[in-house]
Design an enzyme around this catalytic site. Structure first.
Site: not given
Ligand code: GLC
Length: 743
Positions: A284
């Site tokens: 993430d």
């Molecule tokens: C963000 C979120 C995640 C998302 C990712 C890409 O920090 O935690 O849920 O899919 O980054 O945007």
């Protein structure tokens, strides 16, 4: 066939010629053949994901993405938007790199792409799995037409703490409902054929227990006993996997001392060895780099090593795999077999999407234009918004509004388009959103007086007088108040869960006019409403209802449709009760209000243990009568079924939907068990006077739970059965589970 011999037989050819066969075995062979041609650097390049510059969804510094793609050092791009940009990047990948391996484009399509549906917590309140699946199908049609291949959804984090801003993104507190919705979302996104250019690869997130953040503060530490992990937080991920989800996203949080993105327990032992997952795991955002501030990696190479060997295959924006994996592979700290495993999973995902046959997946400017905001998409959004709203109070039948009512419409949220579409709005445009004010003025021409009253934030009371004046010359007040979109979502936790600003004071002033007051509540989370409930005659929870939120809310206010939503998350009396959830364990001193005051029980001095509104609760414009509830047999045997039935009748004057809920209590087990657990539900629509028998069938495996040795089995003993309209449903019977093997 030995994969090496296939590789030997093939000269270095572009990957596009390699992929023609649609079946899995052939795909695997061809991926192996491609892998055999790849250098270590090209393999590592597949593990790298960058955000398109300017569209970052987290802290980042920009870089020359085109040059990186051309050099074969990128496997995926997220946040590239639209056909033009995705085709631009894809053309570089498939024309300028040696092996011409296509990119996979990811994006957060969380509750719609351009047609924005209610936030996911709202959708969960519909308990309508078909409507939820359809919403994801529509999102996939729109997003795939814009060149997106892969969505970072469904988010399935069980959440028991409304202070956490991301409760808006999930399905609430219950693993049974959350699992059913997870399956529906994966089916909606992926369809039954990923090569269908209108399908999206799904990504179930955030693995795992991100919603257990201490104090509800986003990104905070989580300490979750393994039994609770397996009985509460894992099931929606397992459900997504059963539905065929192609990817997982590793969570940010420290879980029991090991950050999820460095957790071999999660990413390898559970996910791959226990559950047999053969897709790939993406970090993430910068969760790999965050292993340094977590204090589990001393330097960047160690962060890359820990995450990669734990089982995190793709590096989203940490930018640590590209610089550090070559040396780690060279030294043997990362086995080549591990690198090949990760690259194979990523290439298989691309192959299953048909990207090697058509890297552009049939996108065109024309298709992109045709796909967006179709009338049937907007109607589906309106339908789901109607079904998601929850009627929490309706005294003296204040709702529905009379046809000839003169209405004072009050509140900033009645007249702002941006708040309707919530956070994670993808490419949702506020100008497409229809406000409550627009819809109400259309439905009640010439009989709506709008007054701002107060903004959703701040302490400006200067609008109170005009709002009170409007109320005095009207028959009824409709106040649209609550949380603006920016108070929920990622990095948006609140220590107070009250209606913000001076909106509660405004309600008190409106109450003094003596006119009936209807509160239409906008919220991205459960709110503490004790300080407003006495000021309103009716309360309709609209959540953040999406592009068609205004018309949907007015459909309900006018009585064209009856509200039918049921809470997917408990509403506390105040934040001091948090965490509060219905499927809690009993304690050794359970307080029973029926038995009257008893100091030496588990309770507070200043508030009852019960919530303001319980899980599963929601009112209707009609009434339903439950009768003939029965448990078919006093016993359930190890290979038997238990049949639980009830008759539900619409005893009112309007057609409406009801969500019939089945709960069980395992009275005694080798570990303490929840006082209730949702084990079945059915959403039914009944005309006035219509009855229907609802039947639930339970199998022994439905009684299973994780014991201290982590085995997952049912245990012999007594089970109490509850059936009704919410989690306070009455007991309708009991049965004994008998397992001769265990007696
Ligand atoms: C963000 C979120 C995640 C998302 C990712 C890409 O920090 O935690 O849920 O899919 O980054 O945007």
């Amino acid at each position: 066939m030995k994969l090496r011999s296939v590789a030997a037989a093939l000269s270095v050819v572009s990957s596009s010629i390699l992929f023609a066969a649609p079946d899995e075995a052939a795909l695997r062979e061809k991926v192996a053949a491609l892998l055999a041609q790849m250098s270590t650097e090209e393999k590592i390049g597949q593990l790298v994901q960058y955000s398109a510059p300017g569209a970052e969804t987290g802290p980042a510094t920009r870089r020359n993405v085109e040059a990186e793609i051309a050099a074969g050092r990128v496997g995926s791009i997220l946040n590239a938007i639209g056909v033009e940009q995705t085709r631009h990047y894809q053309k570089i990948a498939v024309e300028q790199t040696r092996l011409k391996i296509p990119l996979i484009f990811g994006y957060d399509v969380i509750h719609g792409y351009q047609t924005i549906f209610p936030i996911n917590l709202a959708q969960a309140a519909s308990w309508d799995l078909a409507a939820i699946e359809n919403s994801e199908r529509i999102a996939a049609i729109e997003a795939s037409a814009a060149g997106i291949h892969w969505t970072f959804a469904p988010m399935v984090d069980i959440a028991r703490d409304p202070r956490w801003g991301r409760v808006m993104e999930g399905s609430g507190e219950d693993p049974f409902l959350g699992s059913a919705i997870a399956r529906a979302r994966v089916r909606g996104f992926q369809g039954d054929d990923l090569t269908n250019p209108e399908s999206l690869l799904a990504c179930v997130k955030h693995f795992a227990a991100y919603g257990a953040a201490q104090a509800g503060r986003d990104y905070n530490t989580t300490d979750v006993p393994e039994i609770v992990l397996r009985d509460v937080y894992f099931p929606p991920f397992q459900a997504a996997l059963e539905a065929g989800v192609g990817t997982f996203m590793a969570a940010f949080n420290d879980l029991n001392g090991v950050p999820a993105s460095a957790s071999k327990f999660l990413m390898t032992d559970v996910l791959r060895k226990e559950w047999g997952f053969d897709g790939f795991v993406v970090s993430d955002w910068t969760s790999i780099r965050e292993l340094l501030p977590h204090g589990i990696a001393a330097d960047e190479p160690e962060a890359a090593l820990l995450a990669f060997n734990a089982g995190v295959d793709m590096d989203m924006e940490s930018r640590l795999y590209l610089p550090h994996l070559p040396a780690l592979v060279e030294s043997g700290a990362v086995p080549m077999s591990r690198l090949d495993e990760a690259v194979t999973a990523i290439l298989l995902a691309k192959a299953r999407l048909g990207l090697f046959e058509d890297p552009y997946r049939g996108t065109s400017e024309e298709r992109e234009k045709q796909a967006m905001l179709r009338p049937e998409h907007l109607e589906a959004a309106r339908d789901l918004a109607r079904k998601s709203a929850v009627l929490l109070k309706n005294e003296r039948s204040t709702l529905p509004l009379r046809k000839d009512a003169k209405i004072a419409l009050v509140g900033q949220l009645a007249d702002t388009q941006r708040d309707l579409i919530g956070e994670w709005r993808a490419r949702g445009r506020e100008e497409d959103a229809v406000t409550v004010r627009t819809a109400l003025e259309k439905a009640y021409p010439g009989r709506v007086t709008y007054a701002l009253g107060a903004k959703s934030m701040g302490d400006d009371r200067s609008g109170f007088a005009a709002a009170v004046a409007a109320a005095k010359k009207s028959d009824v007040v409709v106040a649209v108040l609550g949380e603006g979109w920016f108070l929920s979502g990622e990095a948006s936790s609140r220590s107070s869960i009250k209606i913000p600003g001076v909106q509660a004071e405004l309600l008190a002033e409106l109450r003094k006019t003596g006119k009936p007051v209807v509160l239409v509540l906008f919220a991205g989370r459960p709110l503490a409403l004790a300080n407003v409930l006495d000021h309103v005659d009716a309360l309709l929870l609209a959540w953040l209802p999406g592009t068609m939120g205004g018309p949907a809310i007015v459909d309900l206010l006018s009585g064209a449709f009856s509200p039918s939503g049921k809470l997917p998350m408990t509403f506390p009396r105040n934040v001091g009760q948090v965490p509060i959830f219905y499927n809690h364990r009993a304690t050794g001193r359970p307080f029973d209000p029926a038995k009257g005051p008893d100091k030496w029980k588990s309770q507070y001095l200043d508030v009852p243990n019960t919530p303001q509104f319980p899980f599963g609760f929601g009112l209707s414009y009609t009434t339903f009568k439950y009768s003939d509830a029965r448990v078919a047999s006093p016993t359930l045997d190890a290979n038997g079924n238990q049949r639980i039935s009830v008759t539900v009748k619409n005893t009112g004057r309007v057609e409406a939907a009801e969500v019939v809920q089945l709960y069980l209590r395992d009275v005694a087990g080798s570990v303490t068990r929840p006082v209730r657990e949702l084990k079945g539900f059915e959403r039914i629509t009944l005309k006035p006077g219509e009855s229907r028998e609802i039947v639930f069938t339970l199998k022994p495996q439905d009684l299973a739970f994780h014991r201290t040795d982590m085995s997952f089995k049912p245990e012999p003993g007594k089970f109490e059965v509850f059936v009704g309209p919410d989690s306070t449903a009455p007991k309708i019977g009991e049965f004994t589970y008998r397992d001769p093997a265990q007696n």
